[in-house]
Motif scaffolding. Structure first.
Motif, mmCIF file in Angstrom:
data_model
loop_
_atom_site.group_PDB
_atom_site.id
_atom_site.type_symbol
_atom_site.label_atom_id
_atom_site.label_comp_id
_atom_site.label_asym_id
_atom_site.label_seq_id
_atom_site.Cartn_x
_atom_site.Cartn_y
_atom_site.Cartn_z
ATOM 1 N N ARG A 146 -49.825 12.775 -15.348
ATOM 2 C CA ARG A 146 -48.439 13.232 -15.221
ATOM 3 C C ARG A 146 -47.786 13.190 -16.598
ATOM 4 O O ARG A 146 -47.915 12.199 -17.325
ATOM 5 N N ARG A 147 -47.114 14.233 -16.973
ATOM 6 C CA ARG A 147 -46.454 14.296 -18.271
ATOM 7 C C ARG A 147 -45.190 13.451 -18.267
ATOM 8 O O ARG A 147 -44.408 13.494 -17.329
ATOM 9 N N LYS A 148 -45.011 12.679 -19.314
ATOM 10 C CA LYS A 148 -43.816 11.856 -19.443
ATOM 11 C C LYS A 148 -42.751 12.677 -20.158
ATOM 12 O O LYS A 148 -42.995 13.239 -21.230
ATOM 13 N N GLU A 149 -41.578 12.728 -19.557
ATOM 14 C CA GLU A 149 -40.500 13.524 -20.140
ATOM 15 C C GLU A 149 -39.876 12.787 -21.312
ATOM 16 O O GLU A 149 -39.629 11.579 -21.253
ATOM 17 N N ARG A 150 -39.597 13.498 -22.366
ATOM 18 C CA ARG A 150 -38.932 12.920 -23.520
ATOM 19 C C ARG A 150 -37.424 12.982 -23.286
ATOM 20 O O ARG A 150 -36.879 14.049 -22.998
ATOM 21 N N PRO A 151 -36.732 11.852 -23.402
ATOM 22 C CA PRO A 151 -35.284 11.881 -23.160
ATOM 23 C C PRO A 151 -34.567 12.696 -24.216
ATOM 24 O O PRO A 151 -34.992 12.767 -25.372
ATOM 25 N N SER A 152 -33.460 13.332 -23.830
ATOM 26 C CA SER A 152 -32.679 14.106 -24.783
ATOM 27 C C SER A 152 -31.372 13.389 -25.078
ATOM 28 O O SER A 152 -30.779 12.756 -24.210
#
Length: 103
Positions: free
Chosen positions: A14-20
């Motif tokens: 599962r790809r980990k989302e990079r926070p914005s």
């Protein structure tokens, strides 16, 4: 063979989302003897963690080999610790340059 195995292992991950970063507010900005010390409050948003506020200290100094950077992060309730650390880093920088000038 190796690339096929890597691709197969990657498919199930599962790809980990990079926070914005949604906002940044500079609290303190110091330039001491060519070193830039910046303390700012940052709000980041991510689907995984939601909305999170934190304090970030960024220190940049040029050395003989290029730029040296350091970043320290504190949670929202730790403003006093962040200010103490910024003060300590500024004093160390002034002391470092003073020692070099007298040597």
């Amino acid at each position: 063979m190796k690339s096929a195995m890597i691709i197969k292992l990657d498919e199930g991950q599962r790809r980990k989302e990079r926070p914005s970063t949604t906002s940044q507010m500079t609290l303190l900005d110091i330039v001491a003897n060519g070193t830039a010390i910046r303390l700012f409050k940052e709000t980041i948003v991510s689907i995984d963690i939601g909305v999170k506020k934190r304090y970030v200290m960024s220190v940049r100094r040029q050395s003989g080999r290029g730029w040296i950077a350091k970043q320290v992060i504190w949670p929202e309730g730790e403003l006093e610790l962040a200010l103490l650390e910024v003060n300590k880093v500024a004093q160390q920088e002034i002391q470092r340059v003073t020692v070099l000038a007298t040597a």
